[in-house]
Design a protein around this motif. Structure first.
Motif, short mmCIF file in Angstrom:
data_model
loop_
_atom_site.label_atom_id
_atom_site.label_comp_id
_atom_site.label_asym_id
_atom_site.label_seq_id
_atom_site.Cartn_x
_atom_site.Cartn_y
_atom_site.Cartn_z
N ARG A 63 -4.04 -23.54 -34.83
CA ARG A 63 -4.19 -23.89 -36.41
C ARG A 63 -5.19 -22.49 -36.88
O ARG A 63 -5.01 -21.98 -37.70
N LYS A 64 -6.20 -22.51 -36.00
CA LYS A 64 -7.24 -21.48 -36.47
C LYS A 64 -6.81 -20.07 -36.46
O LYS A 64 -6.94 -19.27 -37.23
N ALA A 65 -5.69 -19.90 -35.29
CA ALA A 65 -5.15 -18.47 -35.02
C ALA A 65 -4.25 -18.13 -36.17
O ALA A 65 -4.06 -17.02 -36.56
N LEU A 66 -3.56 -19.21 -36.72
CA LEU A 66 -2.72 -19.08 -37.62
C LEU A 66 -2.83 -19.32 -38.89
O LEU A 66 -2.11 -19.53 -40.02
N ALA A 67 -4.27 -19.42 -39.22
CA ALA A 67 -4.81 -19.97 -40.68
C ALA A 67 -4.34 -19.24 -41.65
O ALA A 67 -3.69 -19.99 -42.68
N PRO A 68 -4.08 -17.92 -41.86
CA PRO A 68 -3.57 -17.06 -42.61
C PRO A 68 -2.05 -17.65 -43.05
O PRO A 68 -1.76 -17.39 -44.34
N ALA A 69 -1.42 -17.78 -42.02
CA ALA A 69 -0.07 -18.13 -42.60
C ALA A 69 0.15 -19.49 -42.84
O ALA A 69 1.05 -19.91 -43.78
N LEU A 70 -0.61 -20.56 -42.31
CA LEU A 70 -0.72 -22.01 -42.77
C LEU A 70 -0.94 -21.98 -44.31
O LEU A 70 -0.57 -22.90 -44.93
N ASP A 71 -2.24 -20.93 -44.65
CA ASP A 71 -2.60 -20.88 -45.85
C ASP A 71 -1.60 -20.55 -46.93
O ASP A 71 -1.52 -20.80 -48.16
N ASP A 72 -0.72 -19.83 -46.46
CA ASP A 72 0.32 -19.22 -47.14
C ASP A 72 1.56 -20.07 -47.28
O ASP A 72 2.75 -19.78 -47.92
N GLY A 73 1.38 -21.46 -46.67
CA GLY A 73 2.57 -22.22 -46.92
C GLY A 73 3.39 -22.68 -45.71
O GLY A 73 4.28 -23.61 -45.81
N TRP A 74 3.23 -22.06 -44.64
CA TRP A 74 3.93 -22.13 -43.43
C TRP A 74 3.28 -23.77 -42.99
O TRP A 74 2.18 -24.11 -42.97
N HIS A 75 4.28 -24.34 -42.20
CA HIS A 75 3.95 -25.67 -41.43
C HIS A 75 4.21 -25.44 -40.07
O HIS A 75 4.92 -24.67 -39.45
N LEU A 76 3.19 -26.26 -39.43
CA LEU A 76 3.19 -26.16 -37.92
C LEU A 76 3.33 -27.62 -37.34
O LEU A 76 2.69 -28.48 -37.66
N VAL A 77 4.25 -27.61 -36.26
CA VAL A 77 4.33 -28.69 -35.28
C VAL A 77 4.11 -28.30 -33.93
O VAL A 77 4.84 -27.05 -33.70
N MET A 78 3.55 -28.81 -33.13
CA MET A 78 3.44 -28.16 -31.77
C MET A 78 3.16 -29.41 -30.66
O MET A 78 2.80 -30.35 -30.90
N THR A 79 3.24 -28.86 -29.43
CA THR A 79 2.95 -29.81 -28.25
C THR A 79 1.92 -29.06 -27.45
O THR A 79 1.57 -27.92 -27.62
N GLU A 80 1.14 -29.71 -26.90
CA GLU A 80 0.11 -29.31 -25.99
C GLU A 80 0.23 -30.05 -24.70
O GLU A 80 0.40 -30.96 -24.18
N SER A 81 0.01 -28.78 -23.91
CA SER A 81 0.20 -29.05 -22.32
C SER A 81 -1.04 -29.53 -21.80
O SER A 81 -2.09 -29.49 -22.13
#
Length: 289
Positions: A63-81
């Motif tokens: 989320r930190k790496a993708l912060a500009p995209a998420l601030d722009d309205g993108w949504h993220l779901v993910m898995t962690e290993s």
């Protein structure tokens, strides 16, 4: 870019992209003026869903790496290993998913973060988009590490195949896309003669993909491009593989027939120069009516 139109979801179509980012923190870095990184690429393309593989980071770091995209309205779901710094898949989407399912019911592989799927209202229908990172495996040698990787990949295929069979008969419109780590035919790898004994092009792996297609799954890029070499979406960092287009087509979309019939086009966002790459994989997009 080569053969990389920008989709227009305003016209009723929707686009689903898959890309192995080879480490999300590395992918978002802009190393020099010629390497635009993942975030500018994301801003320049109007795809609706981006399926990510090899995220290799916790959700907080992602989320930190993708912060500009998420601030722009993108949504993220993910898995962690469960193994730090390994695997991990995710889904970036312009609209929030209606439902999310992590894993495919595997005690061994679900904790490793190799599969996630989400439901979206796309084009007036519910579409399930799934991100897959299939184990890379290894050729079978006398090395115990190769034996374990070889057997691990086979165990994954044995478990995941029946799950795909159930998805196919579920009645849902589904696309499973990602890094399959298997080139299905000789058209899907430039140097197929030299790789006949290597993982990713072993006979039983290719037969496994063929069985999925024979059962009804549609390789939408192959349907769209026809019987041609490639188009490839992975090239080794070494040597002149990228410059010579000596690649593999291991990143692709398999869709259920009803959804595949809605395909309008598909393309690879191949960078026009080696130093513009932000991963060893290029994004592959499929657009549906």
């Amino acid at each position: 870019m080569t053969d990389s139109p920008v989709s227009d979801s305003s016209g009723g179509s929707f686009a689903i992209t898959t890309v192995n980012v080879n480490g999300i923190r590395a992918a978002v870095k802009t190393r020099n003026e010629n390497n635009h990184g993942m975030l500018p690429w994301l801003s320049a393309h109007s795809t609706d869903v981006v399926l990510l593989q090899e995220v290799r980071a916790s959700e907080a770091l992602t989320r930190k790496a993708l912060a500009p995209a998420l601030d722009d309205g993108w949504h993220l779901v993910m898995t962690e290993s469960a193994v730090k710094g390994r695997s991990g898949v995710g889904i970036l989407s312009r609209t929030e998913p209606a439902a999310v399912r992590i894993g495919f019911g595997s005690d061994e592989f679900d904790p490793l973060g190799r599969y996630v799927e989400a439901d979206f209202d796309l084009g007036g229908a519910t579409v399930t988009a799934a991100s897959l990172y299939l184990p890379s495996g290894a050729a079978l040698t006398d090395d115990p590490k190769d034996v374990e990787k070889y057997e691990e990949k086979n165990r994954f295929l044995d478990e995941f195949g029946p799950y795909l069979d159930r998805l196919l008969t579920s009645g849902r419109q589904v696309v499973v896309a990602g890094d399959w780590n298997i080139a299905h035919t000789e058209r899907d790898i430039k140097n197929w003669k030299g790789n006949r004994k290597n993982s990713g092009f072993l006979p039983h792996e290719r037969e496994w993909v063929g069985a999925r297609i024979d059962s009804g799954w549609v390789d939408v890029a192959r349907r769209h491009h026809g019987d041609v070499d490639g188009p490839y979406a992975w090239w080794s960092w070494r040597g002149k593989a990228f410059d010579n287009d000596s690649g593999w087509r291991i990143d692709y979309h398999l869709a259920t027939p009803t959804l595949a019939d809605r395909l309008t086009r598909t393309w690879v966002d191949r960078p026009d120069a080696y130093d513009r790459r932000w991963s060893d994989h290029a994004p592959v997009t499929a657009e549906f009516a």
